[in-house]
Design a protein around this motif. Structure first.
Motif, mmCIF file in Angstrom:
data_model
loop_
_atom_site.group_PDB
_atom_site.id
_atom_site.type_symbol
_atom_site.label_atom_id
_atom_site.label_comp_id
_atom_site.label_asym_id
_atom_site.label_seq_id
_atom_site.Cartn_x
_atom_site.Cartn_y
_atom_site.Cartn_z
ATOM 1 N N TYR A 67 20.361 58.359 57.927
ATOM 2 C CA TYR A 67 18.879 58.363 57.544
ATOM 3 C C TYR A 67 19.132 59.202 56.039
ATOM 4 N N ALA A 68 20.111 60.042 55.556
ATOM 5 C CA ALA A 68 20.870 60.355 54.527
ATOM 6 C C ALA A 68 21.646 59.729 53.224
ATOM 7 N N GLU A 69 22.373 59.225 53.425
ATOM 8 C CA GLU A 69 22.815 57.513 53.060
ATOM 9 C C GLU A 69 21.381 56.826 52.825
ATOM 10 N N VAL A 70 20.752 55.919 53.629
ATOM 11 C CA VAL A 70 19.675 55.238 52.762
ATOM 12 C C VAL A 70 18.689 55.767 52.042
ATOM 13 N N ALA A 71 18.213 57.199 52.662
ATOM 14 C CA ALA A 71 17.346 57.841 51.495
ATOM 15 C C ALA A 71 17.962 58.387 49.978
ATOM 16 N N TYR A 72 19.121 58.612 49.721
ATOM 17 C CA TYR A 72 19.939 58.847 48.395
ATOM 18 C C TYR A 72 19.984 57.476 48.014
ATOM 19 N N ALA A 73 20.143 56.106 48.831
ATOM 20 C CA ALA A 73 20.385 55.180 47.868
ATOM 21 C C ALA A 73 18.674 54.518 48.221
ATOM 22 N N GLU A 74 17.661 54.051 48.513
ATOM 23 C CA GLU A 74 16.285 54.332 47.771
ATOM 24 C C GLU A 74 15.935 55.136 46.580
ATOM 25 N N LEU A 75 16.232 56.169 46.179
ATOM 26 C CA LEU A 75 16.411 56.537 45.090
ATOM 27 C C LEU A 75 16.640 55.977 43.672
ATOM 28 N N SER A 76 16.150 56.162 42.160
ATOM 29 C CA SER A 76 16.145 55.480 41.277
ATOM 30 C C SER A 76 17.656 56.251 40.576
ATOM 31 N N ALA A 77 18.316 56.089 39.623
ATOM 32 C CA ALA A 77 19.400 56.816 39.355
ATOM 33 C C ALA A 77 18.823 58.220 38.139
ATOM 34 N N ASN A 78 17.441 57.850 37.835
ATOM 35 C CA ASN A 78 16.475 58.660 36.908
ATOM 36 C C ASN A 78 16.549 59.557 38.226
ATOM 37 N N GLU A 79 16.061 59.489 39.080
ATOM 38 C CA GLU A 79 15.404 59.918 40.242
ATOM 39 C C GLU A 79 16.400 61.055 40.949
ATOM 40 N N ARG A 80 17.427 60.706 41.100
ATOM 41 C CA ARG A 80 18.917 60.798 42.011
ATOM 42 C C ARG A 80 18.946 62.355 41.060
ATOM 43 N N ALA A 81 19.893 61.914 38.901
ATOM 44 C CA ALA A 81 19.949 63.053 38.636
ATOM 45 C C ALA A 81 19.087 64.066 38.538
ATOM 46 N N ARG A 82 17.798 63.850 38.620
ATOM 47 C CA ARG A 82 16.518 65.232 38.500
ATOM 48 C C ARG A 82 16.922 65.416 39.486
ATOM 49 N N LEU A 83 17.150 65.152 41.040
ATOM 50 C CA LEU A 83 16.746 66.153 42.177
ATOM 51 C C LEU A 83 18.326 66.676 42.040
ATOM 52 N N HIS A 84 19.670 66.248 41.357
ATOM 53 C CA HIS A 84 20.940 66.743 41.438
ATOM 54 C C HIS A 84 20.854 68.105 40.346
ATOM 55 N N ALA A 85 19.510 67.989 39.493
ATOM 56 C CA ALA A 85 19.805 68.629 38.295
ATOM 57 C C ALA A 85 18.856 70.321 38.909
ATOM 58 N N ALA A 86 17.841 69.903 40.139
ATOM 59 C CA ALA A 86 16.966 70.548 40.293
ATOM 60 C C ALA A 86 17.636 71.822 41.659
ATOM 61 N N VAL A 87 18.834 70.815 42.809
ATOM 62 C CA VAL A 87 19.347 71.384 43.341
ATOM 63 C C VAL A 87 20.745 72.481 42.423
ATOM 64 N N ALA A 88 21.160 72.320 41.007
ATOM 65 C CA ALA A 88 22.311 72.256 40.607
ATOM 66 C C ALA A 88 21.195 74.078 40.021
ATOM 67 N N GLY A 89 19.929 74.173 39.903
ATOM 68 C CA GLY A 89 19.647 75.396 39.003
ATOM 69 C C GLY A 89 18.883 75.983 39.818
ATOM 70 N N ALA A 90 18.253 75.704 40.995
ATOM 71 C CA ALA A 90 18.572 76.268 42.037
ATOM 72 C C ALA A 90 19.737 77.280 43.500
ATOM 73 N N MET A 91 20.601 76.905 42.633
ATOM 74 C CA MET A 91 21.851 77.501 44.313
ATOM 75 C C MET A 91 22.025 78.509 42.911
ATOM 76 N N PRO A 92 23.499 79.258 43.783
ATOM 77 C CA PRO A 92 23.811 80.010 42.699
ATOM 78 C C PRO A 92 24.843 79.673 42.078
ATOM 79 N N ASP A 93 26.203 80.807 41.016
ATOM 80 C CA ASP A 93 25.979 80.517 39.752
ATOM 81 C C ASP A 93 27.600 79.929 40.421
ATOM 82 N N ASP A 94 27.423 79.312 41.628
ATOM 83 C CA ASP A 94 28.988 78.763 42.319
ATOM 84 C C ASP A 94 29.402 77.834 42.096
#
Length: 895
Positions: free
Chosen positions: A335-362
């Motif tokens: 499910y994770a693979e398919v959901a990730y694959a369906e995203l556009s490159a820009n959508e993936r980058a935006r979501l990765h940025a959101a996750v990075a900004g919301a996580m501890p500095d580790d």
């Protein structure tokens, strides 16, 4: 829906049995394998539940398809989750004495790892630190380590899991790995083979469910028996894969089988926009989907808690609770693979940025997201995180990961960030065995440092390039770089000077060596600090070697070693340089055990050629210590390493010494083959190669019985390389004696006498050449049993005694030196069984006839104990270690 396991009774019994055995102190390792969706994760969850019910400490890690480049990620996550739950005092106790764990898990209680001088050794120490941590955990409670989805893990994770799994016998440790069916020849396939071979290992290879089991599972999911139509449809389309059965259970109208993407998309398309968006965010987060992170990263009007509940009810996400922490993952990786694959490159980058900004500095957790976030994260911050991740990977020997992170960081770096990144990228490329790419990075760094007039980085890049060019064989360019570096770095002149000195040794430019040695001794000797003092004493020590004063050389080099040791990890190359020469000097001054100690301790260096050179030195010391088989193992390992690094001169030199060792072991065809390979490997002459080549060719000629084929020595002025010089002169003198060339033999013996004034082992070699009976005892006292046995055999050939022949046979058989063993056996045969007592000879003959000890005792009217005693004495006298070898010996006597 009820999701109890169906059709896995055998596997459940095996898992339960393994948990019970581990609880009783009989640990083991299990591998669960099978195709995607077959139920590996569910079985792992059952094992965890069973372990927790029995009071186990459970360490759970899961690889992620979006973080395959994160070295040791699943095991790091498993260990950190447990360590984070411990009180501070208990945590300090668990981590005490495990500094190498810092290469894997950054933690305030662990030291920051220094750059690795020998990646393989440091990696082993890191593995050993994890093993010791597991040992401490199992001392308190039975422990389970489960790593799921190993097919997405890096190779290091698989190897570390294997390393831990080998240490489960007699421990309360159960190691479980789950992965998709492995391709032949892959690391996972090798892991499965290894597990199957272990007494406590087992592989659970899951098969699809039968039609009856599909019906049972459908009934459990629907809380009612399925209709015949639904059962037929699901059985045909699922092929017995539990994941697909679950996905198809609510439906019954489709008539054809679709690939899993279609099945998963059917599920995903049923979601409303908030649920789909949240699922995509959790898919991007991978193993980092904590509740706190989701609250910060999910920008939507809908209620997060309500949407999470809806996804959980649809069995699209799974909730994991560890202590007070709550994490969410997509329920199945597909499910994770398919959901990730369906995203556009820009959508993936935006979501990765959101996750990075919301996580501890580790760095361990945020770096993969920064890597994929592109321009959606602040550039400078991204460079800092990616650079830290690259350095962490470099310390953990994950060179592919290090190169990836550092390359991306360099592409986005500001000018003031580039120099350090180019330095680290070059180290990563060098560690990966790509010297050309390392040179490119450091050359770019040198140019950039020159433009910026940076007087700190310019000499550093010059030193790195000097060492690299030396390894690649361009000694002139290497020396030019080193000379420029010395002019620029007054505070580092000792290190640069030492490098130039090492380069001069490779050239064998004696005038240059003496000049540099005198210069370094004078300049560095004025500075009382340990580093320059070490360089000064090394310089004086090598000057003493050139002058043939090995007693003085040893004193100076031992002092250099002591100064280098006080520098600690800040100057590993200093201690390497001191010990490399000191090991050979210790042999010649009659202290072989000390030579072994120094040679074995000095195999760490950041430069591959230096590590290879030290392995060569260690192999030579092992030979003088009477272990030619161990020496051959060492040199073959060095050849393999040098081939991986494409260090052709080092390959050639090591091949020549391998040829010498093979000749001494009686494997003459192999010796000649190795010598031929060495000649093809070297494209231009080199002194160190010429010396080793002469030694190998002379040994082959002597053992072939054709001493006239031994090449003449091209230069016998001094022992610049103490051990190689000693061996080649000794063998050349023996060849000269064998062909009746008394003048050459006398000249070489005289040279050994001259050097022997300060080198007792060389003096003993001169005694041996002169036929003095005391040479053997001198060699033995120095820790050189093989040389002692050779000298003793030569004495016995002039004045045979049974005890001397017996002693020689024992040494030669243990050492594996077949030519010398056969020579001793011929001498023994010349004297028949006179080397044995009458009773021993009688018993040995009866053994050769095939009689047992009991039959021999009955025939000779002796007790079996007496027969055994005489037989053991006979073994010792004849240098034979087995009954079969004794039977063969007797048959040879008859022949």
């Amino acid at each position: 829906m009820n999701t109890q396991l169906v059709g896995r009774r055998t596997e459940l019994a095996a898992l339960t049995g393994a948990v019970e055995a581990a609880a009783d102190g009989r640990g083991g390792v299990l591998v669960i394998s099978g195709q995607a969706g077959i139920g590996k994760t569910r079985l792992g969850e059952h094992a965890v539940d069973e372990a927790r019910r029995r009071g186990f400490t459970t360490l759970i890690g899961q690889a992620d398809p979006l973080q395959t480049g994160l070295a040791y990620g699943p095991i790091v996550a498993a260990l950190r989750r447990h360590l984070d739950t411990l009180p501070e005092t208990e945590l300090a106790t668990e981590l005490d004495g495990l500094p190498d764990l810092g290469r894997l898990i950054p933690h305030p209680l662990l030291p920051t790892p220094s750059p690795a001088s020998d990646p393989e050794l440091e990696r082993t120490r890191m593995f050993e630190a994890v093993r010791r941590l597991m040992e401490r955990l199992t001392a308190k409670a039975p422990t389970m380590l489960l790593v799921d989805d190993l097919h997405w893990a890096d190779r290091g994770t698989v190897e570390l899991l294997h390393y831990l799994g080998r240490d489960t016998v007699d421990r309360r440790l159960l190691v479980i790995g789950a992965h998709r069916t492995a391709a032949p020849g892959s690391a996972l396939a090798d892991l499965a083979v290894s597990v199957r071979r272990q007494p406590t290992g087992r592989e659970l290879a899951l098969d699809v469910l039968s039609d009856d089991e599909v019906a049972e599972m459908l009934g459990n999911l629907l809380d009612a028996p399925p209709s015949p139509e639904l059962l037929s449809d699901v059985t045909a389309r699922s092929h017995g894969v539990p994941l697909f059965i679950s996905a198809l259970a609510p439906r019954g109208s489709r008539t054809q089988w679709h690939i899993v993407r279609d099945v998963v998309l059917d599920r995903l398309h049923e979601l409303d926009e908030p649920a789909r968006t949240l699922l995509e965010l959790i898919a991007v987060a991978g193993d980092d989907g904590s509740l706190s992170m989701l609250h910060k990263a999910w920008q939507h009007e809908a209620s997060l808690d309500t949407t999470l509940r809806r996804l959980r009810d649809h069995m699209l996400i799974a909730e994991h609770v560890t202590g007070s922490a709550v994490r969410y993952r997509v329920a199945h990786p597909l499910y994770a693979e398919v959901a990730y694959a369906e995203l556009s490159a820009n959508e993936r980058a935006r979501l990765h940025a959101a996750v990075a900004g919301a996580m501890p500095d580790d760095v361990l957790t945020v770096a993969p997201h920064y890597l994929r976030a592109g321009d959606h994260v602040p550039t400078r911050q991204a460079v800092e995180v990616l650079a830290a991740a690259g350095r962490r990977a470099l310390h953990a020997f994950a060179t592919t990961e290090a190169v990836e992170y550092l390359t991306v960081a360099l592409d986005r770096a500001a000018p003031d960030q580039r120099l350090e990144l180019l330095h680290d990228l070059g180290l990563a490329q060098q560690q990966a065995g790509r010297p050309t790419q390392a040179a490119t990075a450091w050359s770019e760094g040198l140019v950039a440092a020159g433009r910026a007039d940076d007087q700190q980085w310019r000499p550093r890049f010059l030193m790195l390039l000097a060492a690299l060019e030396a390894e690649r064989g361009d000694f002139s360019l290497a020396d030019t770089h080193a000379e420029h570096g010395m002019l620029l770095a007054a505070d580092q002149s000792d290190y640069v000077g030492l490098l130039r000195w090492a380069l001069a040794q490779r050239h064998r430019d004696l005038a240059h060596i003496r000049s540099l040695s005198e210069q370094l001794a004078a300049v560095c000797g004025r500075d009382p600090a340990d580093a320059p003092q070490s360089v000064a004493r090394q310089s004086r020590g090598y000057l003493a070697v050139l002058h043939g004063d090995f007693a003085l050389a040893r004193r100076e080099l031992e002092a250099a070693h002591e100064h280098a040791m006080r520098c600690g990890a800040d100057a590993p190359e200093l201690d390497y340089g001191a010990r490399r020469i000191l090991s050979g000097v210790c042999v010649l001054t009659g202290d072989v055990p000390a030579a072994l100690h120094h040679a074995a301790a000095a195999t760490e260096s950041q430069f591959p050629a230096a590590r290879g050179s030290m392995r060569f030195a260690l192999a030579m010391v092992r030979y003088f210590a009477g272990d030619p088989l161990g020496a051959l193992t060492e040199i073959e390992g060095g050849i393999a390493d040098a081939r991986a690094e494409e260090l052709h001169r080092l390959i050639a030199r090591q091949l020549t010494f391998a040829a010498f060792l093979l000749a001494e072991l009686g494997r003459l065809d192999e010796a000649e083959q190795r010598l031929g390979e060495s000649l093809r490997e070297l494209d231009e002459p080199e002194f160190a190669f010429d010396e080793a080549s002469e030694l190998a060719a002379t040994a082959i000629a002597l053992h072939r019985g054709r001493p006239q084929d031994a090449p003449p020595l091209r230069d016998i002025a001094a022992f610049e390389d103490p051990l190689l010089g000693c061996a080649r002169v000794l063998f050349a003198a023996q060849a000269a004696q064998a062909v009746g060339d008394g003048d050459t033999a006398a000249q070489l013996t005289g040279l050994m006498r001259l050097i022997g004034h300060s080198a007792p082992l060389v003096d003993a070699c001169a005694d041996r050449l002169a036929g003095f009976a005391g040479a053997a005892d001198k060699f033995a006292a120095m820790g050189a049993p093989l040389l002692a046995a050779q000298a003793r055999l030569e004495d016995a050939e002039r004045n045979p005694t049974a005890d001397a022949i017996a002693d020689c046979l024992v040494v030669f058989e243990r050492a594996g030196t077949k030519p010398w063993l056969e020579r001793a056996r011929r001498l023994a045969r010349t004297h028949g069984l006179g080397a044995l007592t009458r009773r021993e000879a009688e018993i040995v003959r009866l053994v050769g006839e095939g009689l047992t000890n009991a039959a021999i005792a009955a025939r000779l009217f002796l007790s079996e104990r007496t027969v055994e005693t005489h037989l053991r004495n006979g073994y010792k006298r004849l240098g034979i270690t087995s009954r079969a070898a004794l039977v063969e010996w007797v048959r040879n006597q008859v022949t």
